[in-house]
Design a protein around this motif. Structure first.
Motif, PDB file in Angstrom:
ATOM      1  N   THR A  30       0.866  -1.177   0.000  1.00 41.26           N
ATOM      2  CA  THR A  30       0.000   0.000   0.000  1.00 41.26           C
ATOM      3  C   THR A  30       0.906   1.232   0.000  1.00 41.26           C
ATOM      4  O   THR A  30       2.126   1.119   0.180  1.00 41.26           O
ATOM      5  CB  THR A  30      -0.883   0.046   1.263  1.00 41.26           C
ATOM      6  N   HIS A  31       0.283   2.407  -0.173  1.00 41.08           N
ATOM      7  CA  HIS A  31       1.082   3.643  -0.180  1.00 41.08           C
ATOM      8  C   HIS A  31       1.961   3.743   1.059  1.00 41.08           C
ATOM      9  O   HIS A  31       3.168   3.972   0.967  1.00 41.08           O
ATOM     10  CB  HIS A  31       0.153   4.860  -0.256  1.00 41.08           C
ATOM     11  N   ASP A  32       1.356   3.535   2.228  1.00 39.68           N
ATOM     12  CA  ASP A  32       2.114   3.747   3.465  1.00 39.68           C
ATOM     13  C   ASP A  32       3.100   2.607   3.739  1.00 39.68           C
ATOM     14  O   ASP A  32       4.163   2.841   4.318  1.00 39.68           O
ATOM     15  CB  ASP A  32       1.154   3.932   4.655  1.00 39.68           C
ATOM     16  N   ALA A  81       6.008   3.481   1.733  1.00 40.36           N
ATOM     17  CA  ALA A  81       6.721   4.625   2.323  1.00 40.36           C
ATOM     18  C   ALA A  81       7.581   4.172   3.500  1.00 40.36           C
ATOM     19  O   ALA A  81       8.719   4.624   3.658  1.00 40.36           O
ATOM     20  CB  ALA A  81       5.712   5.687   2.763  1.00 40.36           C
ATOM     21  N   ARG A  82       7.036   3.272   4.331  1.00 41.20           N
ATOM     22  CA  ARG A  82       7.828   2.773   5.471  1.00 41.20           C
ATOM     23  C   ARG A  82       8.999   1.922   4.986  1.00 41.20           C
ATOM     24  O   ARG A  82      10.094   1.969   5.543  1.00 41.20           O
ATOM     25  CB  ARG A  82       6.942   1.950   6.418  1.00 41.20           C
ATOM     26  N   ASP A 125      10.518   2.301   2.161  1.00 44.27           N
ATOM     27  CA  ASP A 125      11.504   3.260   1.630  1.00 44.27           C
ATOM     28  C   ASP A 125      12.311   3.889   2.766  1.00 44.27           C
ATOM     29  O   ASP A 125      13.515   4.119   2.630  1.00 44.27           O
ATOM     30  CB  ASP A 125      10.815   4.360   0.812  1.00 44.27           C
ATOM     31  N   PHE A 126      11.635   4.167   3.879  1.00 47.59           N
ATOM     32  CA  PHE A 126      12.375   4.720   5.025  1.00 47.59           C
ATOM     33  C   PHE A 126      13.413   3.715   5.519  1.00 47.59           C
ATOM     34  O   PHE A 126      14.561   4.080   5.820  1.00 47.59           O
ATOM     35  CB  PHE A 126      11.438   5.099   6.177  1.00 47.59           C
ATOM     36  N   SER A 150      16.350   3.850   3.330  1.00 47.30           N
ATOM     37  CA  SER A 150      17.124   5.081   3.557  1.00 47.30           C
ATOM     38  C   SER A 150      17.954   4.971   4.828  1.00 47.30           C
ATOM     39  O   SER A 150      19.120   5.387   4.877  1.00 47.30           O
ATOM     40  CB  SER A 150      16.196   6.293   3.678  1.00 47.30           C
ATOM     41  N   LEU A 151      17.334   4.431   5.863  1.00 48.24           N
ATOM     42  CA  LEU A 151      18.030   4.292   7.142  1.00 48.24           C
ATOM     43  C   LEU A 151      19.187   3.303   7.021  1.00 48.24           C
ATOM     44  O   LEU A 151      20.287   3.532   7.531  1.00 48.24           O
ATOM     45  CB  LEU A 151      17.038   3.829   8.218  1.00 48.24           C
ATOM     46  N   ALA A 188      18.404  -1.028  15.237  1.00 50.55           N
ATOM     47  CA  ALA A 188      16.998  -0.641  15.068  1.00 50.55           C
ATOM     48  C   ALA A 188      16.578  -0.823  13.610  1.00 50.55           C
ATOM     49  O   ALA A 188      15.485  -1.320  13.322  1.00 50.55           O
ATOM     50  CB  ALA A 188      16.796   0.809  15.512  1.00 50.55           C
ATOM     51  N   GLU A 201      15.976  -4.511  12.871  1.00 50.46           N
ATOM     52  CA  GLU A 201      14.684  -4.993  13.369  1.00 50.46           C
ATOM     53  C   GLU A 201      13.528  -4.417  12.544  1.00 50.46           C
ATOM     54  O   GLU A 201      12.549  -5.100  12.251  1.00 50.46           O
ATOM     55  CB  GLU A 201      14.505  -4.607  14.847  1.00 50.46           C
ATOM     56  N   LEU A 202      13.667  -3.126  12.199  1.00 50.13           N
ATOM     57  CA  LEU A 202      12.560  -2.429  11.532  1.00 50.13           C
ATOM     58  C   LEU A 202      12.282  -2.984  10.137  1.00 50.13           C
ATOM     59  O   LEU A 202      11.127  -3.045   9.708  1.00 50.13           O
ATOM     60  CB  LEU A 202      12.886  -0.930  11.459  1.00 50.13           C
TER      61      LEU A 202
END
Lengths: 118, 370
Positions: free
Chosen positions: B13-15, B18-19, B21-22, B25-26, B83, B86-87
């Motif tokens: 989904t969009h979100d 987005a997560r 993608d974060f 990036s992280l 982090a 795990e994420l």
């Protein structure tokens, strides 16, 4: 008139009498707090992307409905722009961690500079 | 940048996207900025301070670790790295779980399939697989959360792409492509008729082997049923004929001498040394005369305790408890012990497929069966 009534009133109390606040966190909890903090950054970033998708949908001349946001196909250009934005956000947020490294590196650069000037 | 879509790839989904993608990036920030920054901080500040005080460099990994632990940069960047680790799995896992019923349905073998898939519910799961969730990926590679489950396979396919921020290729194929290219360049006259890819996961390397040797009969085995189910459906979606089966690489049901190539990639560093030894022995049994076994590993041990500490990041922070022993393993001796002749053992090297200059080159070790 307003000033008189303000002077007559005490500011509201913002602390509670009685038992002191219990001590909750222990030193080891800090690590878990950091895990939560990073997860929260992810939520902030996702929210920022959602706003950006609103803008993208509007630029296409459509209404930013839930369906339009879900249907929006991210372009490579916009993806790259978001990625640059996320890196910039992380650079800002993580400054307290990175300053030690940056200071060490710039000190060395300073040494080199003073050697050059000597 | 974007992972190449195929019929089995989880959607987002969009979100969710987005997560994810974060997370990428992280992971990128950690891998390209924070982690190498440790080296800069050590070289420019911590080591000179240590040398002024002690008149020498740190002499043991413990001493190097104590020195690094005195820095908030080191502590802070490592917890961010943990982090992120795990994420990734939690973020991708939520997305995969939402659509799991569709994925399970899509993965079911079709009558006109190019390849095959076999699972074995009676297979004894090795203790080291059950004891540790490698990469802190909850459930590891093998846990099944429902009938005909593909969760762990889908999680790994999407998760690895997010984790490596696309660096392993848009089909996560680059490591497989690299080891296959090394073999083709160094053994141009070698034409394997049958190839076994051990610890194949969702088939990142297995598909690459089939593409490198399209005429070969290619098999992929993994202890995880969700890996081989997903791997089969993924390979079919890519139009690649591969035979997947749920098996332990130390004890397979293939006949003696069945294969010309028995290989693995990024598998042995997750295995205890006695299991690596057993894998080499089984490889020897499975190879036909003139056949080759080829695995990543066998890099020369590092002299400097700080360098050793740096290469131990995943061992310390991401549940890779066997990787330290793996790095100390003498591959030559282990291959000899498995039955390969002294003069038939070889080593190889290929540059890292991403983060070149930052990640060490890929070390390869192997042997030819007499």
């Amino acid at each position: 008139m307003q000033e008189t009534s303000k002077a007559a009133r005490k500011p509201r109390q913002r602390w509670a009498k009685g038992q002191s606040r219990p001590r909750y966190l222990q030193p080891d909890d800090l690590d878990k707090m950091m895990i939560m903090f990073v997860a929260l950054l992810s939520e902030v970033s996702a929210l920022r992307d959602r706003i950006d998708t609103h803008e993208a949908v509007a630029e296409l001349g459509a209404d930013a409905t839930t369906a339009a946001i879900e249907a929006y196909e991210l372009t490579p250009e916009r993806h790259a722009r978001r990625e640059a934005g996320r890196q910039a956000m992380l650079t800002r947020v993580l400054r307290a961690i990175t300053e030690e490294r940056d200071e060490a590196v710039s000190e060395t650069a300073g040494d080199t500079l003073s050697e050059l000037l000597a | 940048m974007f992972q190449q879509a195929h019929a089995m790839l989880p959607s987002a989904t969009h979100d969710e996207a987005a997560r994810e993608d974060f997370c990428s990036s992280l992971r990128k920030m950690f891998t390209t900025e924070l982690f190498p920054g440790t080296r800069a901080l050590y070289a420019n500040k911590l080591l000179p301070e240590f040398e002024r005080k002690h008149g020498r460099k740190p002499e043991s990994q413990r001493e190097a670790a104590e020195l690094m632990q005195s820095s908030f940069y080191y502590r802070g960047s490592n917890v961010v790295g943990r982090a992120a680790q795990e994420l990734v799995w939690d973020t991708v896992g939520e997305s995969v779980e939402r659509q799991l019923p569709e994925l399970v349905e899509r993965a079911k073998p079709k009558a006109d399939a190019l390849g095959t898939v076999r699972t074995n519910p009676d297979m004894a799961m090795p203790r080291y697989i059950e004891a540790v969730d490698i990469h802190v990926m909850p459930g590891n590679f093998h846990t099944e959360i429902g009938p005909d489950d593909v969760y762990a396979g889908a999680l790994y396919d999407r998760g690895v792409h997010v984790f490596a921020f696309g660096g392993l290729g848009d089909r996560n194929e680059q490591l497989g492509a690299a080891i296959a290219a090394w073999l083709k360049e160094n053994r141009p006259d070698f034409h394997p008729r049958r190839i076994l890819d051990v610890g194949c996961g969702p088939g990142f390397t297995t598909v690459a082997w089939k593409e490198a040797y399209p005429d070969a009969e290619v098999h992929g085995i993994d202890v995880g049923a969700p890996q081989v189910r997903y791997g089969h459906a993924r390979a079919e979606a890519m139009g690649t004929a591969i035979h997947f089966s749920q098996q332990d690489g130390t004890d397979t049901d293939f006949p003696d001498g069945y294969f010309d190539l028995v290989t693995s990639m990024l598998v042995t560093h997750e295995m205890p040394v006695p299991m690596i030894q057993a894998l080499f022995k089984e490889s020897h049994r499975l190879l036909a005369p003139g056949g080759i076994t080829l695995h990543d590993g066998g890099a020369d041990p590092l002299d400097d305790p700080f360098d050793t500490l740096m290469t131990s990041w995943f061992g310390i922070n991401a549940n890779e408890p066997f990787s330290a022993q793996f790095r100390a393993l003498d591959f030559h001796a282990a291959l000899v012990k498995a039955g390969f002749a002294e003069d038939k053992i070889f080593k190889g090297q290929r540059e890292a497929v991403y983060l070149k200059g930052q990640l060490p080159p890929i070390s390869l070790a192997g042997a030819v069966k007499d």
